[in-house]
Design an enzyme around this catalytic site. Structure first.
Site, PDB file in Angstrom:
ATOM      1  N   SER A   1      -4.851  -6.873   6.110  1.00  0.00           N
ATOM      2  CA  SER A   1      -5.945  -5.572   5.891  1.00  0.00           C
ATOM      3  C   SER A   1      -7.051  -6.130   5.194  1.00  0.00           C
ATOM      4  O   SER A   1      -6.886  -7.018   4.369  1.00  0.00           O
ATOM      5  CB  SER A   1      -5.265  -4.642   5.001  1.00  0.00           C
ATOM      6  OG  SER A   1      -4.064  -3.829   5.997  1.00  0.00           O
TER       7      SER A   1
HETATM    8  C1  SAM Z   1      -1.761  -3.563   8.668  1.00  0.00           C
HETATM    9  S1  SAM Z   1      -0.242  -4.339   9.126  1.00  0.00           S
HETATM   10  C2  SAM Z   1       0.289  -5.027   7.431  1.00  0.00           C
HETATM   11  C3  SAM Z   1      -0.667  -5.507   6.508  1.00  0.00           C
HETATM   12  C4  SAM Z   1      -0.129  -5.968   5.257  1.00  0.00           C
HETATM   13  N1  SAM Z   1       0.413  -5.170   4.443  1.00  0.00           N
HETATM   14  C5  SAM Z   1      -1.073  -7.060   4.591  1.00  0.00           C
HETATM   15  O1  SAM Z   1      -0.498  -8.046   4.149  1.00  0.00           O
HETATM   16  O2  SAM Z   1      -2.497  -6.882   4.550  1.00  0.00           O
HETATM   17  C6  SAM Z   1       0.803  -3.005   9.578  1.00  0.00           C
HETATM   18  C7  SAM Z   1       2.270  -3.648   9.891  1.00  0.00           C
HETATM   19  O3  SAM Z   1       2.991  -2.496  10.249  1.00  0.00           O
HETATM   20  C8  SAM Z   1       4.108  -2.802  11.008  1.00  0.00           C
HETATM   21  N2  SAM Z   1       4.585  -1.734  11.606  1.00  0.00           N
HETATM   22  C9  SAM Z   1       4.447  -0.807  12.418  1.00  0.00           C
HETATM   23  N3  SAM Z   1       5.298   0.061  12.614  1.00  0.00           N
HETATM   24  C10 SAM Z   1       6.359  -0.257  11.777  1.00  0.00           C
HETATM   25  C11 SAM Z   1       7.531   0.276  11.469  1.00  0.00           C
HETATM   26  N4  SAM Z   1       8.042   1.279  11.937  1.00  0.00           N
HETATM   27  N5  SAM Z   1       8.310  -0.264  10.174  1.00  0.00           N
HETATM   28  C12 SAM Z   1       7.736  -1.382   9.769  1.00  0.00           C
HETATM   29  N6  SAM Z   1       6.580  -2.105  10.128  1.00  0.00           N
HETATM   30  C13 SAM Z   1       5.923  -1.465  11.056  1.00  0.00           C
HETATM   31  C14 SAM Z   1       3.251  -3.948  11.940  1.00  0.00           C
HETATM   32  O4  SAM Z   1       4.363  -4.503  12.764  1.00  0.00           O
HETATM   33  C15 SAM Z   1       2.328  -4.386  11.517  1.00  0.00           C
HETATM   34  O5  SAM Z   1       2.653  -5.629  11.128  1.00  0.00           O
END
Ligand code: SAM
Length: 417
Positions: free
Chosen positions: A79
């Site tokens: 992000s």
């Molecule tokens: C925007 S990214 C995370 C960014 C991260 N926190 C960073 O270091 O900036 C969103 C993540 O949420 C994960 N995601 C989506 N649905 C999810 C779920 N039900 N449980 C866990 N992770 C999930 C996706 O695979 C993705 O990698």
């Protein structure tokens, strides 16, 4: 998987990280000295795909996409630094805290680990094994391998084996609050979650207040959507324009009684209506969208496809392609130059269908109501009421309700001035 930068680019990365942190401080996103130190310390470039330019990586406003889905949509990203900083500040992350991050990338988890320190705990969970493998590799390369617990699982169930947490920071777009996130919070804990309310997302910091969860701050933001049990897709309705092309109405929480009634709607109209409410060009009106999403029956997003007269005229091409369906007709919001001093634009609507004028007037009436209720939503106006909790009346203050699977989100607007 991660780049091995040259000595020169290490120096450059250090300089750019310092400049990025200076910018975050200057813009007011940093919540305290530990947070600032974390942004100055954690090497963000070790968590992004090979070949990403350092200028992009250390741009305070840019996210870096790390995975694209089959249809070309972003599935995972690191992000944007300003938003990571804002959410960490919303959660009040401090030394010694136990934190669960939902959605991994590695970088944000390393920031959390830096802030909570040796007496705290950072746990990150992602549904996608490719994402957790990348996050783990980045954390190892950056020296945080033994300071962050990385879990591969659907976060719908939280991570009970490491609970409870002083903070849950959800970094993926959520349509609802999974009960496990609230259950796994320690007493006095906070959840920061980008919650989608009938199309629009705010990162809410929520703390328990009796039977419900009350917001202490709210931030406009966008995130990749939740996958797994908590996934929630929009529903679309396509209408053929008699002059060619398709218009698509996209619904999130709205239920349309009988979509077949709209079949010939584009044969009628447009009928325009103007509200008399104006706004200077530089001022954002994101909270108008939430008012409409909460109070305008039949609220939807309107997409005018190539070849439609609406696309040719630029209606729906900007960031306010929202409207509503009323029976056999629908409308879409628009803006025009008001001719008033100060580059003021006036809000209005155009309707289509046998009741085009009524549809446009219904939208304009809600624009006027938003104007009468102060236009902006205070950060403490949001709440989440778990299923079965009674939602009390707020007197003269209008309350919009977004009904979810596990509860109801509400926004209490100021009473009319
Ligand atoms: C925007 S990214 C995370 C960014 C991260 N926190 C960073 O270091 O900036 C969103 C993540 O949420 C994960 N995601 C989506 N649905 C999810 C779920 N039900 N449980 C866990 N992770 C999930 C996706 O695979 C993705 O990698």
């Amino acid at each position: 998987m991660t780049q091995a930068p040259s000595v020169a680019s290490f120096d450059q990365a250090d300089e750019m990280r310092a400049a990025m942190t200076d910018r975050l401080v200057a813009d007011g996103w940093i919540g305290g000295p530990e947070m600032e130190a974390a942004f100055r310390t954690v090497p963000r470039h070790l968590f992004v795909p090979d070949g990403t330019p350092l200028e992009t990586i250390y741009d305070a406003d840019q996210s870096v996409v790390t995975k694209v889905g089959a249809g070309g949509a972003s599935m995972s990203s690191v992000s944007a630094p300003w938003l990571q900083a804002r959410m960490i500040a919303q959660a009040g992350i401090a030394p010694g805290m136990r934190v669960l991050e939902v959605g991994s990338g590695g970088y944000n988890a390393a920031l959390l680990a830096e802030i909570v320190g040796k007496n705290g705990q950072a746990v990150t969970v992602d549904i996608d094994p490719e994402v957790t493998a990348r996050a783990t590799a980045g954390l190892d390369a950056a020296g945080y391998g033994d300071r962050v617990v990385v879990v591969t699982a659907d976060a719908e169930h939280g991570v009970p084996e490491h609970a409870d947490y002083d903070a849950v920071v959800v970094t993926v777009g959520a349509w609802d609050l999974a009960p496990a996130w609230l259950e796994q919070l320690a007493g006095g804990g906070v959840i920061v979650v980008p919650l989608r309310m009938n199309t629009f997302t705010r990162s809410l910091a929520l703390r328990r207040s009796g039977e419900h969860w009350a917001s202490t701050s709210a931030q406009l933001c966008g995130f990749v959507p939740m996958q797994g049990v908590g996934e929630r897709a929009n529903r679309g309705l396509r209408l053929r324009h008699p002059a060619g092309g398709l218009v698509t109405l996209l619904f999130d929480e709205t239920e349309v009684d009988d979509p077949r009634l709209l079949t010939g709607a584009l044969d009628h109209g447009p009928a325009q209506a103007w509200s008399g409410c104006t706004i200077p060009v530089q001022v954002d009106f994101a909270d108008l969208h939430l008012w409409l999403a909460g109070f305008l029956p039949g609220f939807c997003r309107v997409e005018a496809g190539p070849g439609t007269p609406m696309a040719a005229e630029g209606v729906c091409r900007t960031w306010f392609p929202f409207g509503s369906v009323i029976g056999d007709s629908f409308c879409v919001m628009e803006l025009r130059d008001s001719g008033l001093p100060g580059a003021q634009r006036e809000f209005g609507a155009r309707g289509y269908g046998p009741h085009a004028a009524e549809a446009a007037e219904a939208l304009v009436a809600q624009i006027r109501a938003w104007d009468a209720h102060g236009r902006t939503i205070p950060g403490d106006a949001f709440a989440y009421w778990p299923a079965g909790t009674a939602i009390p009346s707020a007197g003269d203050a209008p309350v919009c309700r977004f009904r979810k699977t596990h509860g109801t989100a509400t926004i209490t607007w100021p009473a009319a001035g």
